[in-house]
Design a protein around this motif. Sequence first.
Motif, PDB file in Angstrom:
ATOM      1  N   ASN A 252       0.829  -1.197   0.000  1.00 37.52           N
ATOM      2  CA  ASN A 252       0.000   0.000   0.000  1.00 37.52           C
ATOM      3  C   ASN A 252       0.868   1.255   0.000  1.00 37.52           C
ATOM      4  O   ASN A 252       1.706   1.419   0.877  1.00 37.52           O
ATOM      5  N   LYS A 253       0.649   2.143  -0.966  1.00 34.69           N
ATOM      6  CA  LYS A 253       1.401   3.394  -1.039  1.00 34.69           C
ATOM      7  C   LYS A 253       0.971   4.394   0.026  1.00 34.69           C
ATOM      8  O   LYS A 253       1.744   5.214   0.461  1.00 34.69           O
ATOM      9  N   GLY A 254      -0.285   4.320   0.419  1.00 36.92           N
ATOM     10  CA  GLY A 254      -0.858   5.328   1.316  1.00 36.92           C
ATOM     11  C   GLY A 254      -0.526   5.163   2.777  1.00 36.92           C
ATOM     12  O   GLY A 254      -1.031   5.901   3.607  1.00 36.92           O
ATOM     13  N   GLY A 255       0.263   4.201   3.137  1.00 39.48           N
ATOM     14  CA  GLY A 255       0.598   4.015   4.543  1.00 39.48           C
ATOM     15  C   GLY A 255      -0.208   2.903   5.183  1.00 39.48           C
ATOM     16  O   GLY A 255      -0.691   2.002   4.523  1.00 39.48           O
ATOM     17  N   LYS A 256      -0.379   2.984   6.492  1.00 38.34           N
ATOM     18  CA  LYS A 256      -1.046   1.934   7.256  1.00 38.34           C
ATOM     19  C   LYS A 256      -2.559   1.936   6.989  1.00 38.34           C
ATOM     20  O   LYS A 256      -3.178   2.979   6.886  1.00 38.34           O
ATOM     21  N   THR A 257      -3.121   0.740   6.908  1.00 39.72           N
ATOM     22  CA  THR A 257      -4.559   0.588   6.720  1.00 39.72           C
ATOM     23  C   THR A 257      -5.153  -0.208   7.883  1.00 39.72           C
ATOM     24  O   THR A 257      -4.434  -0.935   8.571  1.00 39.72           O
ATOM     25  N   LYS A 258      -6.455  -0.082   8.075  1.00 43.19           N
ATOM     26  CA  LYS A 258      -7.135  -0.796   9.160  1.00 43.19           C
ATOM     27  C   LYS A 258      -7.309  -2.275   8.861  1.00 43.19           C
ATOM     28  O   LYS A 258      -7.214  -3.108   9.743  1.00 43.19           O
ATOM     29  N   TYR A 259      -7.628  -2.589   7.600  1.00 48.85           N
ATOM     30  CA  TYR A 259      -7.992  -3.951   7.226  1.00 48.85           C
ATOM     31  C   TYR A 259      -7.073  -4.496   6.139  1.00 48.85           C
ATOM     32  O   TYR A 259      -6.570  -3.734   5.307  1.00 48.85           O
ATOM     33  N   LYS A 260      -6.885  -5.797   6.126  1.00 54.63           N
ATOM     34  CA  LYS A 260      -6.098  -6.453   5.090  1.00 54.63           C
ATOM     35  C   LYS A 260      -6.973  -6.630   3.843  1.00 54.63           C
ATOM     36  O   LYS A 260      -8.117  -7.072   3.944  1.00 54.63           O
ATOM     37  N   PRO A 261      -6.443  -6.308   2.656  1.00 51.20           N
ATOM     38  CA  PRO A 261      -7.261  -6.435   1.448  1.00 51.20           C
ATOM     39  C   PRO A 261      -7.460  -7.892   1.022  1.00 51.20           C
ATOM     40  O   PRO A 261      -6.615  -8.748   1.268  1.00 51.20           O
TER      41      PRO A 261
ATOM     42  N   ASP B 289      -1.764   1.712  -6.697  1.00 49.05           N
ATOM     43  CA  ASP B 289      -0.854   0.833  -5.965  1.00 49.05           C
ATOM     44  C   ASP B 289      -1.269  -0.641  -6.053  1.00 49.05           C
ATOM     45  O   ASP B 289      -0.781  -1.474  -5.317  1.00 49.05           O
ATOM     46  N   LEU B 290      -2.212  -0.922  -6.949  1.00 46.38           N
ATOM     47  CA  LEU B 290      -2.742  -2.278  -7.194  1.00 46.38           C
ATOM     48  C   LEU B 290      -3.613  -2.788  -6.050  1.00 46.38           C
ATOM     49  O   LEU B 290      -3.815  -3.979  -5.898  1.00 46.38           O
ATOM     50  N   ILE B 291      -4.142  -1.850  -5.242  1.00 42.76           N
ATOM     51  CA  ILE B 291      -5.146  -2.174  -4.232  1.00 42.76           C
ATOM     52  C   ILE B 291      -6.306  -1.198  -4.425  1.00 42.76           C
ATOM     53  O   ILE B 291      -6.127   0.021  -4.267  1.00 42.76           O
ATOM     54  N   ALA B 292      -7.470  -1.723  -4.758  1.00 41.95           N
ATOM     55  CA  ALA B 292      -8.633  -0.878  -4.968  1.00 41.95           C
ATOM     56  C   ALA B 292      -9.394  -0.698  -3.662  1.00 41.95           C
ATOM     57  O   ALA B 292      -9.651  -1.665  -2.946  1.00 41.95           O
ATOM     58  N   CYS B 293      -9.705   0.529  -3.332  1.00 41.24           N
ATOM     59  CA  CYS B 293     -10.562   0.881  -2.176  1.00 41.24           C
ATOM     60  C   CYS B 293      -9.999   0.407  -0.839  1.00 41.24           C
ATOM     61  O   CYS B 293     -10.754  -0.017   0.058  1.00 41.24           O
ATOM     62  N   GLU B 294      -8.695   0.500  -0.650  1.00 38.22           N
ATOM     63  CA  GLU B 294      -8.106   0.085   0.627  1.00 38.22           C
ATOM     64  C   GLU B 294      -8.551   1.022   1.749  1.00 38.22           C
ATOM     65  O   GLU B 294      -8.768   2.191   1.535  1.00 38.22           O
ATOM     66  N   ARG B 295      -8.718   0.433   2.944  1.00 34.54           N
ATOM     67  CA  ARG B 295      -9.112   1.207   4.133  1.00 34.54           C
ATOM     68  C   ARG B 295      -8.222   0.821   5.289  1.00 34.54           C
ATOM     69  O   ARG B 295      -7.801  -0.246   5.469  1.00 34.54           O
TER      70      ARG B 295
END
Length: 90
Positions: free
Chosen positions: A57-66, A84-90
């Motif tokens: 993930n380019k955006g840093g830390k996320t809450k959930y694993k994709p 970053d090859l992850i759609a709608c990461e949270r």
Amino acid sequence: MKRHTGIMVVAIGLIFSVTNIATAIEVQAKGVKTYGNCKELNKDYKGGVARSATVKNKGGKTKYKPFVSKELYDANQSRDRDKDLIACER
């Protein structure tokens, strides 16, 4: 000469249209769902959808694993704003 150029442009446009339609048909035939927005996608996949298990993930830390699915990611690739090859990461 201009007429031939115009015909070529139309032909190329038709080829791209047919290719896009074929891709959409393949996605529907496989039963892969396309989502209208990230809110809809995140209802089914809280962490979004990754193209492969090795992407970062380019955006840093996320809450959930994709969720990892090449087909599902490809069907919803337009939802990956940061590419970053992850759609709608949270």
